[in-house]
Design an enzyme around this catalytic site. Structure first.
Site, PDB file in Angstrom:
ATOM      1  N   LEU A 136       0.839  -1.203   0.000  1.00 33.35           N
ATOM      2  CA  LEU A 136       0.000   0.000   0.000  1.00 33.35           C
ATOM      3  C   LEU A 136       0.879   1.261   0.000  1.00 33.35           C
ATOM      4  O   LEU A 136       0.682   2.161  -0.807  1.00 33.35           O
ATOM      5  CB  LEU A 136      -0.897  -0.029   1.254  1.00 33.35           C
ATOM      6  CG  LEU A 136      -1.826   1.146   1.483  1.00 33.35           C
ATOM      7  CD1 LEU A 136      -2.926   1.201   0.415  1.00 33.35           C
ATOM      8  CD2 LEU A 136      -2.488   1.067   2.875  1.00 33.35           C
ATOM      9  N   GLY A 140       5.598   8.967  -0.981  1.00 29.90           N
ATOM     10  CA  GLY A 140       4.824  10.180  -0.685  1.00 29.90           C
ATOM     11  C   GLY A 140       3.536   9.904   0.074  1.00 29.90           C
ATOM     12  O   GLY A 140       2.795  10.841   0.415  1.00 29.90           O
ATOM     13  N   SER A 141       3.201   8.659   0.299  1.00 32.59           N
ATOM     14  CA  SER A 141       1.928   8.362   0.973  1.00 32.59           C
ATOM     15  C   SER A 141       2.114   7.234   1.991  1.00 32.59           C
ATOM     16  O   SER A 141       2.219   6.070   1.644  1.00 32.59           O
ATOM     17  CB  SER A 141       0.860   7.963  -0.049  1.00 32.59           C
ATOM     18  OG  SER A 141       1.283   6.863  -0.828  1.00 32.59           O
ATOM     19  N   TRP A 167       8.615   0.211   1.419  1.00 32.64           N
ATOM     20  CA  TRP A 167       8.465  -0.386   2.768  1.00 32.64           C
ATOM     21  C   TRP A 167       7.698  -1.703   2.758  1.00 32.64           C
ATOM     22  O   TRP A 167       6.964  -1.979   3.702  1.00 32.64           O
ATOM     23  CB  TRP A 167       7.718   0.548   3.721  1.00 32.64           C
ATOM     24  CG  TRP A 167       8.154   1.948   3.828  1.00 32.64           C
ATOM     25  CD1 TRP A 167       7.403   3.047   3.553  1.00 32.64           C
ATOM     26  CD2 TRP A 167       9.423   2.425   4.299  1.00 32.64           C
ATOM     27  NE1 TRP A 167       8.121   4.181   3.804  1.00 32.64           N
ATOM     28  CE2 TRP A 167       9.374   3.829   4.257  1.00 32.64           C
ATOM     29  CE3 TRP A 167      10.595   1.801   4.726  1.00 32.64           C
ATOM     30  CZ2 TRP A 167      10.436   4.619   4.640  1.00 32.64           C
ATOM     31  CZ3 TRP A 167      11.659   2.588   5.095  1.00 32.64           C
ATOM     32  CH2 TRP A 167      11.573   3.981   5.056  1.00 32.64           C
ATOM     33  N   ILE A 168       7.836  -2.503   1.728  1.00 29.58           N
ATOM     34  CA  ILE A 168       6.954  -3.671   1.631  1.00 29.58           C
ATOM     35  C   ILE A 168       7.563  -4.899   2.336  1.00 29.58           C
ATOM     36  O   ILE A 168       8.528  -5.508   1.876  1.00 29.58           O
ATOM     37  CB  ILE A 168       6.587  -3.962   0.156  1.00 29.58           C
ATOM     38  CG1 ILE A 168       6.042  -2.665  -0.492  1.00 29.58           C
ATOM     39  CG2 ILE A 168       5.591  -5.106   0.069  1.00 29.58           C
ATOM     40  CD1 ILE A 168       4.925  -1.951   0.275  1.00 29.58           C
ATOM     41  N   THR A 169       6.937  -5.247   3.454  1.00 31.72           N
ATOM     42  CA  THR A 169       7.364  -6.386   4.284  1.00 31.72           C
ATOM     43  C   THR A 169       7.227  -7.689   3.507  1.00 31.72           C
ATOM     44  O   THR A 169       6.227  -7.879   2.796  1.00 31.72           O
ATOM     45  CB  THR A 169       6.492  -6.447   5.565  1.00 31.72           C
ATOM     46  OG1 THR A 169       6.690  -5.239   6.297  1.00 31.72           O
ATOM     47  CG2 THR A 169       6.861  -7.639   6.447  1.00 31.72           C
ATOM     48  N   GLU A 374       1.740  -0.177   9.949  1.00 28.75           N
ATOM     49  CA  GLU A 374       0.286  -0.438   9.995  1.00 28.75           C
ATOM     50  C   GLU A 374      -0.461   0.673  10.746  1.00 28.75           C
ATOM     51  O   GLU A 374      -1.414   0.423  11.480  1.00 28.75           O
ATOM     52  CB  GLU A 374       0.003  -1.824  10.575  1.00 28.75           C
ATOM     53  CG  GLU A 374       0.548  -2.900   9.656  1.00 28.75           C
ATOM     54  CD  GLU A 374      -0.123  -4.228   9.778  1.00 28.75           C
ATOM     55  OE1 GLU A 374      -1.284  -4.281  10.208  1.00 28.75           O
ATOM     56  OE2 GLU A 374       0.522  -5.211   9.416  1.00 28.75           O
ATOM     57  N   SER A 377       1.269   5.447  15.932  1.00 26.48           N
ATOM     58  CA  SER A 377       0.465   5.618  17.159  1.00 26.48           C
ATOM     59  C   SER A 377      -0.525   6.772  16.999  1.00 26.48           C
ATOM     60  O   SER A 377      -1.675   6.680  17.434  1.00 26.48           O
ATOM     61  CB  SER A 377       1.389   5.861  18.360  1.00 26.48           C
ATOM     62  OG  SER A 377       1.978   4.641  18.749  1.00 26.48           O
ATOM     63  N   ASN A 378      -0.085   7.862  16.339  1.00 25.59           N
ATOM     64  CA  ASN A 378      -1.014   8.988  16.138  1.00 25.59           C
ATOM     65  C   ASN A 378      -2.223   8.574  15.306  1.00 25.59           C
ATOM     66  O   ASN A 378      -3.351   9.004  15.579  1.00 25.59           O
ATOM     67  CB  ASN A 378      -0.293  10.142  15.421  1.00 25.59           C
ATOM     68  CG  ASN A 378       0.495  11.012  16.380  1.00 25.59           C
ATOM     69  OD1 ASN A 378       0.499  10.766  17.583  1.00 25.59           O
ATOM     70  ND2 ASN A 378       1.173  12.015  15.855  1.00 25.59           N
TER      71      ASN A 378
HETATM   72  C1  LIG Z   1       9.814  -1.847   8.631  1.00 25.98           C
HETATM   73  C2  LIG Z   1       8.595  -1.344   7.926  1.00 25.98           C
HETATM   74  C3  LIG Z   1       7.713  -2.252   7.371  1.00 25.98           C
HETATM   75  C4  LIG Z   1       6.590  -1.795   6.673  1.00 25.98           C
HETATM   76  N1  LIG Z   1       5.770  -2.696   6.044  1.00 25.98           N
HETATM   77  C5  LIG Z   1       4.799  -2.237   5.202  1.00 25.98           C
HETATM   78  C6  LIG Z   1       4.073  -3.139   4.360  1.00 25.98           C
HETATM   79  O1  LIG Z   1       4.278  -4.363   4.384  1.00 25.98           O
HETATM   80  N2  LIG Z   1       3.151  -2.631   3.492  1.00 25.98           N
HETATM   81  C7  LIG Z   1       2.899  -1.297   3.423  1.00 25.98           C
HETATM   82  O2  LIG Z   1       2.057  -0.906   2.619  1.00 25.98           O
HETATM   83  N3  LIG Z   1       3.556  -0.411   4.214  1.00 25.98           N
HETATM   84  C8  LIG Z   1       4.502  -0.850   5.094  1.00 25.98           C
HETATM   85  N4  LIG Z   1       5.215   0.033   5.884  1.00 25.98           N
HETATM   86  C9  LIG Z   1       4.911   1.453   5.808  1.00 25.98           C
HETATM   87  C10 LIG Z   1       4.280   1.997   7.096  1.00 25.98           C
HETATM   88  O3  LIG Z   1       2.960   1.543   7.201  1.00 25.98           O
HETATM   89  C11 LIG Z   1       4.426   3.506   7.080  1.00 25.98           C
HETATM   90  O4  LIG Z   1       5.806   3.784   7.313  1.00 25.98           O
HETATM   91  C12 LIG Z   1       3.569   4.168   8.145  1.00 25.98           C
HETATM   92  O5  LIG Z   1       2.216   4.074   7.813  1.00 25.98           O
HETATM   93  C13 LIG Z   1       3.941   5.646   8.372  1.00 25.98           C
HETATM   94  O6  LIG Z   1       4.029   6.306   7.154  1.00 25.98           O
HETATM   95  P1  LIG Z   1       5.312   7.242   6.851  1.00 25.98           P
HETATM   96  O7  LIG Z   1       6.517   6.413   7.093  1.00 25.98           O
HETATM   97  O8  LIG Z   1       5.148   7.808   5.490  1.00 25.98           O
HETATM   98  O9  LIG Z   1       5.264   8.353   7.949  1.00 25.98           O
HETATM   99  P2  LIG Z   1       4.399   9.720   7.848  1.00 25.98           P
HETATM  100  O10 LIG Z   1       3.010   9.412   7.442  1.00 25.98           O
HETATM  101  O11 LIG Z   1       5.170  10.696   7.064  1.00 25.98           O
HETATM  102  O12 LIG Z   1       4.390  10.158   9.374  1.00 25.98           O
HETATM  103  C14 LIG Z   1       5.460  10.888   9.994  1.00 25.98           C
HETATM  104  C15 LIG Z   1       4.993  11.339  11.373  1.00 25.98           C
HETATM  105  O13 LIG Z   1       3.867  12.245  11.217  1.00 25.98           O
HETATM  106  C16 LIG Z   1       2.781  11.787  12.002  1.00 25.98           C
HETATM  107  N5  LIG Z   1       1.518  12.097  11.329  1.00 25.98           N
HETATM  108  C17 LIG Z   1       1.207  11.949  10.005  1.00 25.98           C
HETATM  109  N6  LIG Z   1      -0.048  12.289   9.772  1.00 25.98           N
HETATM  110  C18 LIG Z   1      -0.579  12.681  10.958  1.00 25.98           C
HETATM  111  C19 LIG Z   1      -1.861  13.172  11.382  1.00 25.98           C
HETATM  112  N7  LIG Z   1      -2.877  13.300  10.516  1.00 25.98           N
HETATM  113  N8  LIG Z   1      -2.015  13.477  12.691  1.00 25.98           N
HETATM  114  C20 LIG Z   1      -1.008  13.323  13.578  1.00 25.98           C
HETATM  115  N9  LIG Z   1       0.207  12.880  13.236  1.00 25.98           N
HETATM  116  C21 LIG Z   1       0.432  12.553  11.947  1.00 25.98           C
HETATM  117  C22 LIG Z   1       2.981  10.299  12.141  1.00 25.98           C
HETATM  118  O14 LIG Z   1       2.312   9.804  13.299  1.00 25.98           O
HETATM  119  C23 LIG Z   1       4.489  10.186  12.236  1.00 25.98           C
HETATM  120  O15 LIG Z   1       4.896  10.401  13.570  1.00 25.98           O
HETATM  121  C24 LIG Z   1       6.315  -0.416   6.612  1.00 25.98           C
HETATM  122  C25 LIG Z   1       7.201   0.486   7.211  1.00 25.98           C
HETATM  123  C26 LIG Z   1       8.328   0.055   7.843  1.00 25.98           C
HETATM  124  C27 LIG Z   1       9.283   1.064   8.419  1.00 25.98           C
END
Ligand SMILES: Cc1cc2nc3c(=O)[nH]c(=O)nc-3n(C[C@H](O)[C@H](O)[C@H](O)COP(=O)(O)OP(=O)(O)OC[C@H]3O[C@@H](n4cnc5c(N)ncnc54)[C@H](O)[C@@H]3O)c2cc1C
Length: 391
Positions: A136, A140-141, A167-169, A374, A377-378
């Site tokens: 997913l 950028g998303s 970031w695909i596990t 997934e 925490s926020n």
């Molecule tokens: C090891 C690992 C495995 C992963 N596995 C998968 C997977 O298998 N499939 C998949 O699709 N994705 C996967 N991910 C992606 C993961 O789900 C995302 O990293 C996660 O959802 C956060 O997105 P971001 O990294 O873009 O952070 P951002 O969305 O940029 O967030 C950065 C910070 O801003 C805060 N923030 C953002 N929006 C808000 C809001 N509206 N209100 C308050 N705070 C906010 C967040 O809480 C965070 O602290 C994985 C990531 C990692 C690191």
């Protein structure tokens, strides 16, 4: 006062599994300790999960826990999947997440949304020999997952997918990807569509693997879609329904991550307790000092509370009852207390706690991701608050 005798209609305590669940839990626990345990450090250092262990996940039925027997699975419950993830994670959280993504997300999505033909084609593979990934997120998303840039162009009998996933596990090992792209960008998130993508499809490529702080043996990779050709028959659900597929499966997945985190926290407590029993200072074991005892007692209480949240969310899911906020609470709380438990376990170990001679430094590194993937925490708090404030 005499205690009331339990009756058949009395509710079962959440922390008491059924006989079948107990047997299943014991067999996964034994397997994890005896077969995975000896390789945990080696896999963490190499940043690779052993293929022979993944083969054993399949042969033990751990990759198709809820898949019906007619499709080669175990015909088990979601709660059993949660027990498996907890037990594996108590030995190696990387093992836990491999089984978690397969069962609570990918298999689940197919069980709910796939057509009979899609089920017949893919479920036996997912239960028998094919690792699955859920794709997913993009650069950028992340939290704003539906702002994805990947596109799916309708070519009649097929879609051409273009974009990059990040970031695909499980991607390094996976042969199957539940992948999301927008087929109608003008419709915003109502254009997002879920596709069943095989690794061998033309135009599909697994890209760079991340070098991570923790969960190092679990692969996390980029996916590259360059006119990736996906048959129309491989749309999961309907075109434009992908956001629903994504949200529903993530809700279940969050309970799985909660299970991973309680397994991890339990391991931290077990290591800290064992060390407190044997380390001597001031002529006594450190476990004889109240300051250390209280840390262990706090950890145990928080883990019990987290486990009850996770188990209750899983039981609600199996009962077909709403569990959205409960899943968010389970994931939020378990990941917070897991990081704390791993940190405290290091402190109980003193200096040796930060060395690789003891397992707690790895648990501390592995815990960090719990509050991020997934849904951070926020994002869990947003989900809980939305329900609280709904009219
Ligand atoms: C090891 C690992 C495995 C992963 N596995 C998968 C997977 O298998 N499939 C998949 O699709 N994705 C996967 N991910 C992606 C993961 O789900 C995302 O990293 C996660 O959802 C956060 O997105 P971001 O990294 O873009 O952070 P951002 O969305 O940029 O967030 C950065 C910070 O801003 C805060 N923030 C953002 N929006 C808000 C809001 N509206 N209100 C308050 N705070 C906010 C967040 O809480 C965070 O602290 C994985 C990531 C990692 C690191």
């Amino acid at each position: 006062m005499a205690l009331a005798q339990p009756t058949e209609s009395a509710p079962t305590p959440l922390s008491v599994p059924t006989e079948d669940e107990k047997l299943f839990q014991a067999s996964v626990r034994r397997f994890a300790r005896e077969q995975i345990g000896p390789y945990v450090r080696e896999m963490d250092e190499a940043g690779v999960f052993r293929k022979d262990l993944i083969a054993q996940f399949f042969s033990m039925g751990l990759m198709g826990i809820e898949i019906p027997e007619e499709h080669g699975g175990q015909g088990g419950s979601f709660f059993q999947a949660v027990l498996a993830v907890e037990e594996l994670s108590a030995v190696d959280p990387s093992a836990g997440v491999i089984v978690d993504v397969q069962n609570t997300i990918c298999n689940n999505a197919l069980l709910r949304w796939a057509t009979p033909v899609q089920k017949a084609r893919y479920l036996p593979r997912l239960a028998g020999n094919t690792v699955a990934s859920y794709a997913l997120s993009e650069a950028g998303s992340g939290s704003d997952a539906f702002a994805m840039a990947s596109r799916a162009e309708d070519r009649g009998d097929r879609f051409l997918l273009n974009g990059r996933k990040l970031w695909i596990t499980n991607a390094a090992e996976a042969g199957f990807f539940l992948l999301f792209a927008n087929a109608r960008p003008d419709a915003g998130y109502h254009g997002i569509t879920a596709f069943l993508v095989e690794r061998a499809f033309p135009g599909f490529q697994v890209g760079k693997k991340e070098d991570k702080l923790g969960l190092r043996a679990s692969s996390t990779c980029e996916l590259i879609l360059d006119n990736c050709s996906v048959p129309r028959d491989n749309v999961l659900g309907e075109v434009g329904q992908g956001y629903k597929v994504a949200m529903e499966t993530l809700n279940e997945g969050r309970i799985g991550i909660g299970a991973q985190m309680i397994g991890l926290a339990r391991a931290a407590l077990e290591h800290a307790t064992a060390y407190a029993r044997q380390r001597k200072q001031f002529g006594k074991t450190i476990g004889e000092f109240q300051g250390v005892q209280f840390e262990l007692a706090r950890m145990a209480t928080e883990i019990e509370a987290a486990r009850l949240l996770v188990y209750n969310a899983a039981r609600l899911r199996d009962a077909g009852m709403p569990f959205l906020a409960e899943a968010a609470m389970a994931k939020y709380f378990s990941s917070e207390i897991a990081e704390k438990a791993a940190s405290k376990a290091i402190e109980v170990h003193g200096g040796v706690g930060v060395t690789k001679d003891y397992p707690v430094e790895k648990l501390y590194r592995d815990a960090k991701i719990g509050r991020i993937y997934e849904g951070t925490s926020n994002i869990q708090l947003l989900t809980i608050a939305k329900k609280l404030l709904a009219k």
